[in-house]
Each structure stands twice: as structure tokens, then as C-alpha cells.
Design a protein around this motif. Structure first.
Motif, short mmCIF file in Angstrom:
data_model
loop_
_atom_site.label_atom_id
_atom_site.label_comp_id
_atom_site.label_asym_id
_atom_site.label_seq_id
_atom_site.Cartn_x
_atom_site.Cartn_y
_atom_site.Cartn_z
N GLN A 107 0.54 -0.80 -0.37
CA GLN A 107 -0.22 0.00 0.14
C GLN A 107 0.79 1.12 0.16
N SER A 116 -5.92 9.84 -2.25
CA SER A 116 -5.95 8.32 -1.44
C SER A 116 -7.45 8.70 -0.65
N LEU A 117 -7.93 10.28 -0.69
CA LEU A 117 -8.71 10.78 -0.18
C LEU A 117 -10.53 11.32 -0.67
N CYS A 126 -14.10 6.47 3.77
CA CYS A 126 -13.42 6.16 2.93
C CYS A 126 -13.10 4.90 3.42
N VAL A 127 -12.60 5.06 4.71
CA VAL A 127 -11.81 3.34 5.04
C VAL A 127 -12.71 2.17 4.82
N GLU A 129 -14.79 2.03 2.72
CA GLU A 129 -14.77 1.75 1.40
C GLU A 129 -13.78 0.06 0.38
N VAL A 130 -12.65 0.39 1.40
CA VAL A 130 -11.48 -0.25 0.73
C VAL A 130 -12.00 -1.60 1.78
N VAL A 146 -13.23 0.19 10.99
CA VAL A 146 -13.17 1.29 10.80
C VAL A 146 -13.21 1.84 12.00
N ALA A 176 -5.51 8.70 5.85
CA ALA A 176 -4.70 7.97 4.81
C ALA A 176 -3.59 6.94 5.05
N ARG A 179 -6.58 4.24 6.25
CA ARG A 179 -6.94 3.92 4.93
C ARG A 179 -5.70 2.72 4.57
N ALA A 182 -5.63 -0.69 6.15
CA ALA A 182 -6.85 -1.20 6.07
C ALA A 182 -6.55 -2.75 5.84
#
Length: 288
Positions: A107, A116-117, A126-127, A129-130, A146, A176, A179, A182
Motif C-alpha cells: 500500500q 487517496s481520500l 473512505c476507510v 470503502e477499502v 473502521v 490516509a 486507509r 485497512a
């Protein structure tokens, strides 16, 4: 106690530079990339041992960013190999599943967190989603994960529900990091990840990175032009100039007794011998 994933590694000297070898981890050999008539990366080799941190150092145009873009799959190398725990990542991924698996392994955290956000959704989303993309967690478990990730990087419920533009630079970089963590990566590439922050906030993020590396057993490739922070994060240093590796070795040796004139030139531009991270000013919090 050292991590179980960490392996003993040795340093060997070649005709070009000094590099680290390891039984496993990230092994890059003879990496090359040309754009038209410009050789951006020319025969670069290095190893990031499990649980270690390698600093990739050089000025703008030295080949740092092109190198890491090839590692994460954003660019295809013209030559050379990239292996993680013996598995070749150099060839094109053959399926969506393979692409996702590779993304989980390595990553990247950029200097600008907006890369990335998603600026249109909250930090928590955002987190999440991953996690939706890479895991089979239930919605309840995903929400809990999360929250756990944001707490790990020092963000609370107020920051979780904020849009990225509502956060300070340090808080966005923490988001970031959450994320990127994660998917529990093996390698975290930090591309000038603290360059845009003031010194006090840099210190906080560097302390956080040290804690994450220790607790998550993740390896770092720390990409920077700023030697003032290298001593505090890296076990080893690789210096790039014009796309080629000109010097490498343990951090203390490279910084205290540099052998290549270019390394000495970089060090001469550092304002002071040491970089002192304290006292660190607290980050701005969202208004209550």
C-alpha cells in the motif's frame, strides 16, 4: 522481542553499492524504466527485510517516485524484477483477484492525502470503502473495524464523520494511514508522507509510524528528499541520483560517514546535525 516475521539479514558489498539481502521480504533487482529518451530508473536493486524500514533518498528527478510507482503497479518496469516473499510481482496481473491481492500486499501513502481520500465522503466512509472491496466483513463488523483503525492512528468519532477538507494536514495524513492499513499490508510505501507538514506535526506522524511498524509488523519504504527525518525512521538508506543507486547501507553509516560525493552534497544542505522532534505542538482539532 523482535518480530517472528523478521529474519536475520546480512549486508553485502557489490561493485555498485551496498545492499541488504534477506531470506524473504521485498526484493528488487535490476529495475529499469525509460520514458522516451529519458532513463528514469537505471538498474536499481534493494531489499526491504520483514519489519524493517528502508529510506529511498534523492532530489527531485532522482527516480524515487518512478521506482515506487513500479512497486505498487502504477507503472510497468522495462526490466528487472520485483519479488515479495519470493513471489514475482513484475509481470502483469492476470485477473482481478490477483490485482486485489497485490494491492493488499503493498500500500502507498502519498504526500498529498487527497490522492487517496475521496473529498466527497467522510473519513470513515473512505476507510470503509477499502474494507468493502478487500474483505467479507459484515456491515456491523466493518463499522467496528473502521473505528478500530481510526483509533489506531489517533482519530476519534468527530474526525471520522468529517470530510477530508475539514481536517488539518496531519489529521488527513492519519486518515490516509488508516486507509492503507485497512488491508493489513506487508509493505507500506510512504512517498514524501511528511514533507508537507510542519516540523511539530512531522514528529507526531513519525512517532505514529514507529508505533504502527512495531505493532502491525509492517515494513516501510520511506521515500524522501529530506535527510533530517531519515535517521529517526530508517534502518537502512538507499541514495538515488539520476535514476541510479549511488550509495546504500545502514542509516548511521551513510549519514555519519557518507562515501559518495552526492550523498555528502545532500547532507551539506541539512540545516543542522540533528533533528529534534520535541516539544511537539498538538494538532488542531475540529471545533466542538
Amino acid at each position: 522481542m523482535p518480530s517472528r516475521r523478521r529474519r536475520d539479514h546480512a549486508v553485502k558489498r557489490t561493485e555498485r553499492t551496498t545492499v541488504t539481502t534477506a531470506a524473504d521480504g521485498l526484493v528488487v533487482e535490476g529495475l529499469r524504466k525509460r520514458y522516451g529518451g529519458h532513463q528514469a530508473v537505471d538498474d536499481v536493486s534493494f531489499t526491504v527485510a520483514p519489519g524493517s524500514c528502508l529510506a529511498l533518498v534523492g532530489e527531485s528527478g532522482s527516480g524515487k517516485t518512478t521506482t515506487v510507482r513500479m512497486l505498487v503497479g502504477l507503472e510497468r518496469p522495462d526490466g528487472g524484477t520485483v519479488r515479495l516473499d519470493g513471489r514475482d510481482r513484475s509481470a502483469r496481473a492476470r485477473s482481478r483477484g490477483e490485482r486485489l491481492a497485490r494491492a493488499r500486499e503493498i500500500q502507498m501513502v502519498f504526500q498529498d492525502p487527497y490522492l487517496s481520500l475521496d473529498p466527497r465522503v467522510t473519513v470513515a466512509d473512505c476507510v470503509a470503502e477499502v474494507l468493502r472491496l478487500h474483505t467479507r466483513l459484515t456491515p456491523v463488523a466493518r463499522t467496528a473495524r473502521v473505528r478500530e483503525l481510526l483509533e489506531k492512528v489517533g482519530l476519534g468519532a468527530r474526525e471520522a464523520t468529517a470530510l477530508p477538507r475539514r481536517l488539518s494536514g496531519g489529521q488527513r495524513q492519519r486518515a490516509a494511514l488508516a486507509r492503507a492499513l485497512a488491508v493489513e499490508p506487508r509493505i507500506l510505501v510512504l512517498d514524501e508522507a511528511v514533507a508537507a507538514l510542519d516540523v511539530s506535526i512531522q514528529a507526531q506522524i513519525l512517532d505514529l509510524l514507529a508505533t504502527i511498524r512495531r505493532e502491525a509488523e509492517v515494513s516501510y519504504l520511506f521515500v524522501t528528499h529530506d535527510l533530517t527525518v531519515v535517521r529517526h525512521v530508517a534502518d537502512e538508506v538507499l541514495v538515488l541520483k539520476g535514476g541510479r543507486a549511488v550509495e546504500a547501507g545502514p542509516t548511521a553509516r551513510v549519514l555519519d560517514a557518507p562515501e559518495h560525493p552526492y550523498t555528502r552534497l545532500l547532507l551539506s544542505s541539512v540545516p543542522g546535525r540533528g533533528w529534534h522532534a520535541s516539544p511537539a505542538a498538538p494538532e488542531r482539532r475540529l471545533p466542538g
